[in-house]
Design a protein around this motif. Structure first.
Motif, PDB file in Angstrom:
ATOM      1  N   MET A   1      -1.600  -7.819 -14.477  1.00 13.71           N
ATOM      2  CA  MET A   1      -1.047  -8.548 -15.607  1.00 13.71           C
ATOM      3  C   MET A   1       0.101  -9.737 -14.990  1.00 13.71           C
ATOM      4  O   MET A   1       0.809  -9.506 -14.256  1.00 13.71           O
ATOM      5  N   PRO A   2      -0.141 -10.831 -15.831  1.00 13.89           N
ATOM      6  CA  PRO A   2       0.717 -11.799 -15.496  1.00 13.89           C
ATOM      7  C   PRO A   2       2.050 -11.893 -15.561  1.00 13.89           C
ATOM      8  O   PRO A   2       2.581 -11.060 -16.570  1.00 13.89           O
ATOM      9  N   ARG A   3       2.821 -12.303 -14.874  1.00  8.73           N
ATOM     10  CA  ARG A   3       4.110 -12.376 -14.843  1.00  8.73           C
ATOM     11  C   ARG A   3       4.684 -13.272 -15.989  1.00  8.73           C
ATOM     12  O   ARG A   3       4.042 -14.209 -16.452  1.00  8.73           O
ATOM     13  N   PRO A   4       5.995 -12.848 -16.638  1.00 11.12           N
ATOM     14  CA  PRO A   4       6.197 -13.815 -17.713  1.00 11.12           C
ATOM     15  C   PRO A   4       6.650 -14.925 -17.153  1.00 11.12           C
ATOM     16  O   PRO A   4       7.329 -15.056 -15.885  1.00 11.12           O
ATOM     17  N   ARG A   6       5.465 -17.833 -16.074  1.00 15.21           N
ATOM     18  CA  ARG A   6       4.565 -18.335 -15.290  1.00 15.21           C
ATOM     19  C   ARG A   6       3.197 -18.504 -15.868  1.00 15.21           C
ATOM     20  O   ARG A   6       2.824 -17.750 -16.480  1.00 15.21           O
ATOM     21  N   SER A   7       2.804 -19.693 -15.361  1.00 13.84           N
ATOM     22  CA  SER A   7       1.491 -20.062 -16.027  1.00 13.84           C
ATOM     23  C   SER A   7       0.192 -19.042 -15.497  1.00 13.84           C
ATOM     24  O   SER A   7       0.220 -18.457 -14.522  1.00 13.84           O
ATOM     25  N   PRO A   8      -0.754 -18.734 -16.070  1.00 14.91           N
ATOM     26  CA  PRO A   8      -1.840 -18.000 -15.597  1.00 14.91           C
ATOM     27  C   PRO A   8      -2.473 -18.532 -14.272  1.00 14.91           C
ATOM     28  O   PRO A   8      -2.827 -17.743 -13.486  1.00 14.91           O
ATOM     29  N   ALA A   9      -2.474 -19.752 -14.177  1.00 17.37           N
ATOM     30  CA  ALA A   9      -2.884 -20.300 -12.709  1.00 17.37           C
ATOM     31  C   ALA A   9      -2.130 -19.820 -11.508  1.00 17.37           C
ATOM     32  O   ALA A   9      -2.716 -19.703 -10.617  1.00 17.37           O
ATOM     33  N   TYR A  10      -0.769 -19.537 -11.797  1.00 19.58           N
ATOM     34  CA  TYR A  10      -0.031 -18.864 -10.770  1.00 19.58           C
ATOM     35  C   TYR A  10      -0.577 -17.502 -10.125  1.00 19.58           C
ATOM     36  O   TYR A  10      -0.658 -17.232  -9.115  1.00 19.58           O
ATOM     37  N   GLU A  11      -1.080 -16.696 -11.288  1.00 17.48           N
ATOM     38  CA  GLU A  11      -1.897 -15.592 -10.566  1.00 17.48           C
ATOM     39  C   GLU A  11      -3.153 -15.876 -10.119  1.00 17.48           C
ATOM     40  O   GLU A  11      -3.640 -14.798  -9.601  1.00 17.48           O
ATOM     41  N   ASP A  12      -3.620 -16.777 -10.274  1.00 10.68           N
ATOM     42  CA  ASP A  12      -5.108 -17.119  -9.540  1.00 10.68           C
ATOM     43  C   ASP A  12      -4.695 -18.581  -8.653  1.00 10.68           C
ATOM     44  O   ASP A  12      -4.909 -19.549  -8.984  1.00 10.68           O
ATOM     45  N   PRO A  13      -4.532 -17.916  -7.135  1.00 11.92           N
ATOM     46  CA  PRO A  13      -4.305 -19.189  -6.446  1.00 11.92           C
ATOM     47  C   PRO A  13      -5.368 -20.347  -6.173  1.00 11.92           C
ATOM     48  O   PRO A  13      -5.032 -21.586  -6.127  1.00 11.92           O
ATOM     49  N   VAL A  14      -6.644 -19.743  -6.201  1.00 10.76           N
ATOM     50  CA  VAL A  14      -7.554 -20.688  -6.131  1.00 10.76           C
ATOM     51  C   VAL A  14      -7.530 -21.598  -7.442  1.00 10.76           C
ATOM     52  O   VAL A  14      -7.768 -22.974  -7.227  1.00 10.76           O
ATOM     53  N   ALA A  15      -7.389 -21.090  -8.608  1.00 11.29           N
ATOM     54  CA  ALA A  15      -7.192 -22.177  -9.708  1.00 11.29           C
ATOM     55  C   ALA A  15      -6.203 -22.925  -9.936  1.00 11.29           C
ATOM     56  O   ALA A  15      -6.334 -24.232 -10.090  1.00 11.29           O
ATOM     57  N   ALA A  16      -4.902 -22.513  -9.135  1.00 13.72           N
ATOM     58  CA  ALA A  16      -3.860 -23.356  -8.929  1.00 13.72           C
ATOM     59  C   ALA A  16      -4.116 -24.581  -8.050  1.00 13.72           C
ATOM     60  O   ALA A  16      -3.640 -25.679  -8.083  1.00 13.72           O
ATOM     61  N   LEU A  17      -4.874 -24.150  -6.911  1.00 12.06           N
ATOM     62  CA  LEU A  17      -5.189 -25.209  -6.012  1.00 12.06           C
ATOM     63  C   LEU A  17      -6.190 -26.189  -6.523  1.00 12.06           C
ATOM     64  O   LEU A  17      -6.078 -27.219  -6.308  1.00 12.06           O
TER      65      LEU A  17
END
Length: 183
Positions: A1-4, A6-17
């Motif tokens: 579950m995503p943290r409040p 924070r963007s969804p990208a934070y939960e997916d390091p590959v997407a954030a990178l």
């Protein structure tokens, strides 16, 4: 579950990178319209490769760029016509041709680097110092992990991207921020 908060990208390091890499590409391209002469990405790659290995021969340059010798010869023809590099016979190997940057080629690369540093400094200047430190720590960890997986490629990139002024590395930090990470 995503943290409040924070963007969804934070939960997916590959997407954030991946998103950060795309942003860096945009920042990298900003301000390049004013740089003369204008060079294509493949021409820029060739100039950077020659800078990293002054006196490289055309066959080695072809390997580094991942292109066939005829394509690299044409690329060098264009760069030489622009006054950015020179080709000359190897002093001891008659059949080899050395490729070197001209002063104009070096100046073009330095101008592009100065623009990149200004763009990155402006962005980092908008960040909190602790966020910049966390970013630097994360980037160092990324580089180390990449070096373990691909040591030769990371070493080559490190050599090509080490920009020095006065004999030392140029920090990419906002003005006034100390380098507390290196102590």
């Amino acid at each position: 579950m995503p943290r409040p908060c924070r963007s969804p990208a934070y939960e997916d390091p590959v997407a954030a990178l991946a998103a950060a890499a795309e942003l860096l590409a945009v920042l990298h391209a900003r301000g390049q319209d004013g740089v003369t002469p204008a060079v294509s990405p493949s021409q820029l790659r060739a100039l950077l490769a020659v800078e990293g290995a002054e006196g490289v021969n055309l066959r080695t340059l072809s390997t580094v760029l991942g292109s066939g010798p005829p394509s690299v010869t044409r690329l060098c023809d264009r760069l030489e016509a622009m006054g950015l590099l020179t080709r000359s016979p190897h002093p001891s190997k008659r059949r080899e041709v050395e490729v070197r940057l001209t002063p104009r080629g070096r100046a073009l690369l330095e101008e592009r680097r100065a623009i990149h540093r200004r763009e990155l400094t402006a962005v980092l200047g908008r960040m909190a110092p602790e966020a910049v430190e966390a970013l630097v720590t994360g980037l160092e960890a990324l580089r180390e992990a990449a070096a373990e997986a691909h040591p030769a490629e990371v070493a080559a990139v490190a050599e090509e991207t080490s920009v020095t002024e006065g004999g030392g590395p140029v920090p990419v930090r906002p003005p006034g921020m100390t380098d507390s990470l290196s102590s």
